[in-house]
Scaffold this motif. Sequence first.
Motif, short mmCIF file in Angstrom:
data_model
loop_
_atom_site.label_atom_id
_atom_site.label_comp_id
_atom_site.label_asym_id
_atom_site.label_seq_id
_atom_site.Cartn_x
_atom_site.Cartn_y
_atom_site.Cartn_z
N LEU A 268 -42.82 -18.86 82.74
CA LEU A 268 -42.82 -19.56 81.46
C LEU A 268 -41.42 -20.16 81.39
O LEU A 268 -40.46 -19.46 81.09
N PRO A 269 -41.29 -21.44 81.73
CA PRO A 269 -39.94 -22.03 81.87
C PRO A 269 -39.15 -22.01 80.57
O PRO A 269 -39.39 -22.79 79.66
N THR A 270 -38.19 -21.10 80.54
CA THR A 270 -37.36 -20.87 79.36
C THR A 270 -36.68 -22.16 78.90
O THR A 270 -36.63 -22.44 77.70
N VAL A 271 -36.19 -22.94 79.85
CA VAL A 271 -35.41 -24.12 79.48
C VAL A 271 -36.24 -25.16 78.75
O VAL A 271 -35.71 -25.93 77.94
N VAL A 272 -37.54 -25.19 79.01
CA VAL A 272 -38.40 -26.16 78.32
C VAL A 272 -38.51 -25.79 76.83
O VAL A 272 -38.39 -26.65 75.95
N ILE A 273 -38.70 -24.50 76.56
CA ILE A 273 -38.78 -24.04 75.17
C ILE A 273 -37.42 -24.21 74.48
O ILE A 273 -37.34 -24.68 73.33
N GLU A 274 -36.34 -23.85 75.18
CA GLU A 274 -35.00 -24.00 74.60
C GLU A 274 -34.71 -25.46 74.28
O GLU A 274 -34.10 -25.78 73.25
#
Length: 356
Positions: A275-281
Amino acid sequence: MKKIAIFCHNFFSNGTVKIALSQAEVLQEAGQDVHLFVFHKEGDFMPPENVTIHYLYDAGQKPSLQEQRQHLKAKVAEAEQSGKFSLFLSNSTDCDVVVSGCDFEPCYYFCHCALKQELLMELKRGPVHFWRRWKKAKALIGKKIITVSNGIADELRATSWLKPQSVQTIYNPFRLEEIRKKTQEVIAEIPNVPYMIHVGRVTRQKRHDILFKALRDMPTAPKLVLLCNRPKKARKLAKKYGVEHRIITPGFQHNPYAWIAKAELMLLSSDFEGLPTVVIESLACGTPVVSTDCPHGPNEILTGHLAQYLVPVRQPALLAQKALECLASPPALDNLEILKAVDSQYIAAQYINLAQ
């Protein structure tokens, strides 16, 4: 109040470590008695405040697997003199191998990655690489597994050799208000001209080669900031594709959110994710994203009107095309469902429900 043990391998800057630290912080904020067991006292991240930390080894120590298990059991027993743990959470493949031989209950193992894709990638690198990854993957056999995306959960349920005791999805926790607060920090090194951004380790999985080909295909686009662990290697690869002069490599940043918030666009070029953290951030920072539609996670985050910014993996020309479209006409980022689904308080309650 529950007493909860979280296992973390070290403090180096990668996604699984970041999530372990976030778990510790959000559970502590939710009023739980959190103990973080850190296998090696080394790395970039700062230890979370107000959390009890137990270090097993100093940097550079390399005990055997059996020694690690004995030491960990002793550390846990020592911490349990003031009360038994209600829940154990293992957060990385390196931790899993040790924890799986310790019989802690109830213990849940987080799978942050597309396991099948990782095994296939290591198989392509050679039998030694595959065997190292396979030894870690075997630690999950018959265990209670928490995945960080529905895509990973579906994959693991279909993996016949895994025989998990249970599989469930709990998204990673995000302290959204803190992220937004950190976007306001003034950092002198941040460019005062438009730029795009990519955040991620320089590894095969992240496909910096695809990223740099896409950058080459959009000569009119702004420069690209890379927040990565090996800037020299990134620059060497960028030179191969003729875009070294169009990248900025400031190195590791304790506050990436200020960089993300001021970017015109976040790019993700990976072959696979969890779950790509950087996309949500990035969405939390108000910065749009163009991403590969890789397994797993991006299509659970970029939904509705944002789904148009998903492109097939290994297609740099399409990545460039969508990036230019997004730069020309950025999408609205108001009231996104994914941000409600990953709010730290909501996720903390799901963790607490696991405790005995």
